[in-house]
Scaffold this motif. Sequence first.
Motif, PDB file in Angstrom:
ATOM      1  N   ASN A   1      -9.274  -2.047  -7.591  1.00 38.32           N
ATOM      2  CA  ASN A   1      -9.023  -0.903  -8.465  1.00 38.32           C
ATOM      3  C   ASN A   1     -10.297  -0.476  -9.179  1.00 38.32           C
ATOM      4  O   ASN A   1     -10.559   0.719  -9.341  1.00 38.32           O
ATOM      5  N   SER A   2     -11.082  -1.452  -9.626  1.00 33.57           N
ATOM      6  CA  SER A   2     -12.325  -1.120 -10.328  1.00 33.57           C
ATOM      7  C   SER A   2     -13.284  -0.388  -9.393  1.00 33.57           C
ATOM      8  O   SER A   2     -13.944   0.571  -9.786  1.00 33.57           O
ATOM      9  N   ILE A   3     -13.364  -0.855  -8.164  1.00 27.97           N
ATOM     10  CA  ILE A   3     -14.242  -0.189  -7.198  1.00 27.97           C
ATOM     11  C   ILE A   3     -13.752   1.242  -6.968  1.00 27.97           C
ATOM     12  O   ILE A   3     -14.532   2.197  -6.996  1.00 27.97           O
ATOM     13  N   ASP A   4     -12.436   1.394  -6.784  1.00 28.37           N
ATOM     14  CA  ASP A   4     -11.875   2.735  -6.592  1.00 28.37           C
ATOM     15  C   ASP A   4     -12.151   3.641  -7.798  1.00 28.37           C
ATOM     16  O   ASP A   4     -12.248   4.856  -7.652  1.00 28.37           O
TER      17      ASP A   4
ATOM     18  N   GLU B   1       0.457  12.495   0.124  1.00 27.24           N
ATOM     19  CA  GLU B   1       1.406  12.641   1.230  1.00 27.24           C
ATOM     20  C   GLU B   1       1.041  11.699   2.362  1.00 27.24           C
ATOM     21  O   GLU B   1      -0.059  11.141   2.385  1.00 27.24           O
ATOM     22  N   VAL B   2       1.978  11.539   3.297  1.00 29.86           N
ATOM     23  CA  VAL B   2       1.782  10.571   4.379  1.00 29.86           C
ATOM     24  C   VAL B   2       0.491  10.823   5.142  1.00 29.86           C
ATOM     25  O   VAL B   2      -0.228   9.893   5.509  1.00 29.86           O
ATOM     26  N   ALA B   3       0.193  12.092   5.346  1.00 32.58           N
ATOM     27  CA  ALA B   3      -1.006  12.425   6.128  1.00 32.58           C
ATOM     28  C   ALA B   3      -2.268  11.865   5.487  1.00 32.58           C
ATOM     29  O   ALA B   3      -3.246  11.552   6.169  1.00 32.58           O
ATOM     30  N   ASP B   4      -2.242  11.697   4.164  1.00 32.87           N
ATOM     31  CA  ASP B   4      -3.414  11.159   3.463  1.00 32.87           C
ATOM     32  C   ASP B   4      -3.801   9.771   3.966  1.00 32.87           C
ATOM     33  O   ASP B   4      -4.951   9.364   3.877  1.00 32.87           O
ATOM     34  N   LEU B   5      -2.792   9.069   4.467  1.00 32.31           N
ATOM     35  CA  LEU B   5      -3.037   7.704   4.934  1.00 32.31           C
ATOM     36  C   LEU B   5      -4.122   7.657   6.001  1.00 32.31           C
ATOM     37  O   LEU B   5      -4.813   6.662   6.140  1.00 32.31           O
ATOM     38  N   HIS B   6      -4.237   8.728   6.763  1.00 29.75           N
ATOM     39  CA  HIS B   6      -5.205   8.735   7.867  1.00 29.75           C
ATOM     40  C   HIS B   6      -6.597   9.129   7.423  1.00 29.75           C
ATOM     41  O   HIS B   6      -7.512   9.152   8.209  1.00 29.75           O
ATOM     42  N   ARG B   7      -6.722   9.522   6.177  1.00 34.31           N
ATOM     43  CA  ARG B   7      -8.060   9.878   5.725  1.00 34.31           C
ATOM     44  C   ARG B   7      -8.401   9.151   4.432  1.00 34.31           C
ATOM     45  O   ARG B   7      -9.187   9.617   3.634  1.00 34.31           O
ATOM     46  N   ILE B   8      -7.796   8.001   4.280  1.00 31.50           N
ATOM     47  CA  ILE B   8      -7.940   7.289   3.020  1.00 31.50           C
ATOM     48  C   ILE B   8      -9.344   6.687   2.885  1.00 31.50           C
ATOM     49  O   ILE B   8      -9.876   6.127   3.824  1.00 31.50           O
ATOM     50  N   HIS B   9      -9.967   6.889   1.750  1.00 34.26           N
ATOM     51  CA  HIS B   9     -11.280   6.296   1.526  1.00 34.26           C
ATOM     52  C   HIS B   9     -11.259   5.297   0.384  1.00 34.26           C
ATOM     53  O   HIS B   9     -12.243   4.633   0.118  1.00 34.26           O
ATOM     54  N   SER B  10     -10.114   5.213  -0.283  1.00 32.39           N
ATOM     55  CA  SER B  10     -10.040   4.267  -1.390  1.00 32.39           C
ATOM     56  C   SER B  10      -9.467   2.946  -0.875  1.00 32.39           C
ATOM     57  O   SER B  10      -8.876   2.888   0.199  1.00 32.39           O
ATOM     58  N   LEU B  11      -9.646   1.901  -1.646  1.00 32.26           N
ATOM     59  CA  LEU B  11      -9.126   0.598  -1.236  1.00 32.26           C
ATOM     60  C   LEU B  11      -7.627   0.494  -1.518  1.00 32.26           C
ATOM     61  O   LEU B  11      -6.887  -0.127  -0.789  1.00 32.26           O
TER      62      LEU B  11
ATOM     63  N   PHE C   1      -3.804   2.378  -2.361  1.00 34.06           N
ATOM     64  CA  PHE C   1      -3.062   3.613  -2.074  1.00 34.06           C
ATOM     65  C   PHE C   1      -1.563   3.369  -2.188  1.00 34.06           C
ATOM     66  O   PHE C   1      -0.766   4.290  -2.186  1.00 34.06           O
ATOM     67  N   ARG C   2      -1.145   2.099  -2.290  1.00 32.12           N
ATOM     68  CA  ARG C   2       0.279   1.819  -2.274  1.00 32.12           C
ATOM     69  C   ARG C   2       0.915   1.911  -3.646  1.00 32.12           C
ATOM     70  O   ARG C   2       2.141   1.925  -3.764  1.00 32.12           O
ATOM     71  N   GLY C   3       0.088   1.935  -4.657  1.00 32.53           N
ATOM     72  CA  GLY C   3       0.623   2.052  -6.006  1.00 32.53           C
ATOM     73  C   GLY C   3       1.516   0.889  -6.399  1.00 32.53           C
ATOM     74  O   GLY C   3       2.469   1.047  -7.157  1.00 32.53           O
ATOM     75  N   GLU C   4       1.208  -0.291  -5.879  1.00 31.40           N
ATOM     76  CA  GLU C   4       2.089  -1.430  -6.108  1.00 31.40           C
ATOM     77  C   GLU C   4       1.484  -2.510  -6.978  1.00 31.40           C
ATOM     78  O   GLU C   4       2.205  -3.301  -7.570  1.00 31.40           O
ATOM     79  N   ALA C   5       0.134  -2.553  -6.993  1.00 25.79           N
ATOM     80  CA  ALA C   5      -0.504  -3.740  -7.544  1.00 25.79           C
ATOM     81  C   ALA C   5      -0.186  -3.945  -9.025  1.00 25.79           C
ATOM     82  O   ALA C   5       0.308  -5.002  -9.421  1.00 25.79           O
ATOM     83  N   LEU C   6      -0.438  -2.934  -9.842  1.00 23.19           N
ATOM     84  CA  LEU C   6      -0.240  -3.132 -11.280  1.00 23.19           C
ATOM     85  C   LEU C   6       1.220  -3.436 -11.595  1.00 23.19           C
ATOM     86  O   LEU C   6       1.518  -4.313 -12.405  1.00 23.19           O
ATOM     87  N   ALA C   7       2.134  -2.739 -10.935  1.00 20.27           N
ATOM     88  CA  ALA C   7       3.554  -3.007 -11.161  1.00 20.27           C
ATOM     89  C   ALA C   7       3.889  -4.440 -10.771  1.00 20.27           C
ATOM     90  O   ALA C   7       4.607  -5.154 -11.489  1.00 20.27           O
ATOM     91  N   SER C   8       3.356  -4.871  -9.636  1.00 22.26           N
ATOM     92  CA  SER C   8       3.653  -6.224  -9.157  1.00 22.26           C
ATOM     93  C   SER C   8       3.087  -7.272 -10.096  1.00 22.26           C
ATOM     94  O   SER C   8       3.786  -8.228 -10.468  1.00 22.26           O
ATOM     95  N   ILE C   9       1.835  -7.099 -10.470  1.00 19.64           N
ATOM     96  CA  ILE C   9       1.209  -8.095 -11.347  1.00 19.64           C
ATOM     97  C   ILE C   9       1.947  -8.152 -12.683  1.00 19.64           C
ATOM     98  O   ILE C   9       2.247  -9.227 -13.201  1.00 19.64           O
ATOM     99  N   GLY C  10       2.288  -6.965 -13.209  1.00 23.14           N
ATOM    100  CA  GLY C  10       2.986  -6.914 -14.496  1.00 23.14           C
ATOM    101  C   GLY C  10       4.358  -7.555 -14.451  1.00 23.14           C
ATOM    102  O   GLY C  10       4.890  -7.980 -15.482  1.00 23.14           O
ATOM    103  N   SER C  11       4.935  -7.650 -13.277  1.00 17.51           N
ATOM    104  CA  SER C  11       6.287  -8.221 -13.216  1.00 17.51           C
ATOM    105  C   SER C  11       6.272  -9.747 -13.142  1.00 17.51           C
ATOM    106  O   SER C  11       7.299 -10.382 -13.301  1.00 17.51           O
ATOM    107  N   VAL C  12       5.105 -10.330 -12.882  1.00 18.02           N
ATOM    108  CA  VAL C  12       5.062 -11.792 -12.771  1.00 18.02           C
ATOM    109  C   VAL C  12       4.047 -12.437 -13.730  1.00 18.02           C
ATOM    110  O   VAL C  12       3.568 -13.532 -13.479  1.00 18.02           O
ATOM    111  N   SER C  13       3.702 -11.702 -14.796  1.00 17.22           N
ATOM    112  CA  SER C  13       2.729 -12.257 -15.745  1.00 17.22           C
ATOM    113  C   SER C  13       2.851 -11.493 -17.058  1.00 17.22           C
ATOM    114  O   SER C  13       3.723 -10.639 -17.211  1.00 17.22           O
TER     115      SER C  13
END
Length: 584
Positions: free
Chosen positions: A33-36, A82-92, A94-106
């Motif tokens: 996330n920091s790199i992004d 949008e889904v099409a963005d997946l094919h041109r993704i330049h960031s590390l 894109f799933r929008g899951e990490a912060l939610a996941s970490i926050g749910s177990v810590s």
Amino acid sequence: MSIRILPDEVASQIAAGEVVERPVSVVKELVENSIDAGARSIQISVIEAGRRTIEVADNGEGIAPSELTLAVARHATSKLREVADLHRIHSLGFRGEALASIGSVSRMTITSRSRDHNEGSQLVVEGGHIGNLRPVSAAQGTVIQVENLFFNVPARLKFLKSDTTEKKNIDAFVTRYAIAYPYLRFGFEQDGRMGLKTSGSGDQREILGLLYDASLARQMLEIDADYDGMRVRGYVSPTSETRGNRSAITFFVNGRWIRDNALNAALIQAYHGMLMVGRYPIVFLFIDLSPDQVDINVHPTKSEVRFQDPGALFSAVQRAVKRGLLAFTPVPQLSGPPRWTRPTGEWESGSAPNALQANSMAMDIEQGGSQPAATHRDPYAASLDTPMMSSFPLLRLIGQIGNAFLVAEGPDGLYLIDQHAAHERVLYERMMNERQDGIASQVLLEPAVIQLSPEEARMLDEQLPTLKSLGFEVEAFGPYLFRVRAVPAAVVGADPAQALRVVIGDFEEDETPLTSELEARLIARICKRAAVKAGQALRVEEQKALLQGLEGCRAPRTCPHGRPTMIHISLDLLERQFGRKGAI
Ligand code: ADP
Ligand code: MG
């Protein structure tokens, strides 16, 4: 039970299981996330292997107060629409899951100030419960602190490995990203002790020097090649620098550390014939290709990817590395680069070679003038794809020099034989041959006792059946204490405890190679240890026996790592050197 949609909290915790498997997963998601976020500096601090605290602070663009609560929601991302963005993704991410996941177990505290705000804001998420946003003063950038990881998932906590292993994983992650992103300043401390600190100068070799010793960093060969828009660049170790397992092989694809067996195989092929069985190079390869050529959405952690054209990438990696190796691999120098010529065929054993054959098979040492060292002519070209196998001329022993080399006369001149390499080859072939009917074992008059560390003992336990098939007889007789009753006959005379140690020394924890590959590796390693060393005076009978042994080998010209066992100085070269030929 009736069907119900899971409450968000429960769903997040389930999803968290995929993204946040262990402490290093948290470090990974936060650093990415920091790199992004365009950070130039990323400071990482880990306490108690990440069980107690993981903190990542960056000076990236930050998160606006109005978006902070959104950032920790599931499937909330600023990187994809949008889904099409997946094919041109330049960031590390894109799933929008990490912060939610970490926050749910810590207990996760985010403090952030975005570039265009004067004030920062802070949010605490604990076990999935999102607290209230509060204004705080903060520097530009984001600090995320994760405490008490898995406090509400006891099963996960139990599943964690030892602190040492978890710390090692975090180390491995941070060091790799520090190398992959040399323009960013990384600071990394574990339990308050500063580990890695990079300058952000962009010099990858400088960072390699921090991680390995400076001389290895200097020796690493630079690779940079482009095949149809696939750029392969990075560093590979020369054939003299190897490790006992694949853990020093690293691939980044489009800025992401990934694991891929096919890429590993391509790399190993590039080194084919240059490394001893069971030895692996140290490698950092950064592969860049168009985002539509690679599917990164295969796995929640994105550590595995799928390539549009795996074959093309495979060959790009293999060619790039091979080329790099051949351009730089130092060759034994006398008065010019020696030349290996492809063997024209096997001789009948015992039949004396005729002069022509001897010539074509010998490693000729050319005159400096006729073969300028500067040309990048590759000495291995002919033999790269076939093992350097050829028969051996009948030699007349002259003697030993420097307690390291044998001198002999052959059909066409002088042969210098490296006693260690030659003996390694002889032992290796002997043990490999014996393998079919069981390796000869010799019972020791007095069993040797060996004390191992708990990890080593566990590994040894796992390998006992293999060891038995190799001629070792080992039994446990106390916690971490083992008795060696018999050793392979080839090793007799060497220190049995030492011989056993070599076998377990190089193993990776979760390594499960094929048994036959494993055996060949172990045999090569045992032979290396058991072979006579340079510096050892040999009696004449021993010298003769060594030459004879080499004559009986299938591939007498190289040791099991592919290094030459002998150098041939032709009569022709001698005549030239003494000015008898070619002089006016
Ligand atoms: P993803 O990275 O897949 O978008 P995350 O859950 O990791 O999902 O992050 C959610 C969002 O929070 C990101 O899209 C980004 O906008 C924001 N964010 C997270 N970490 C940082 C950070 N260190 N600096 C700036 N923004 C961040
Ligand atoms: Mg992310």
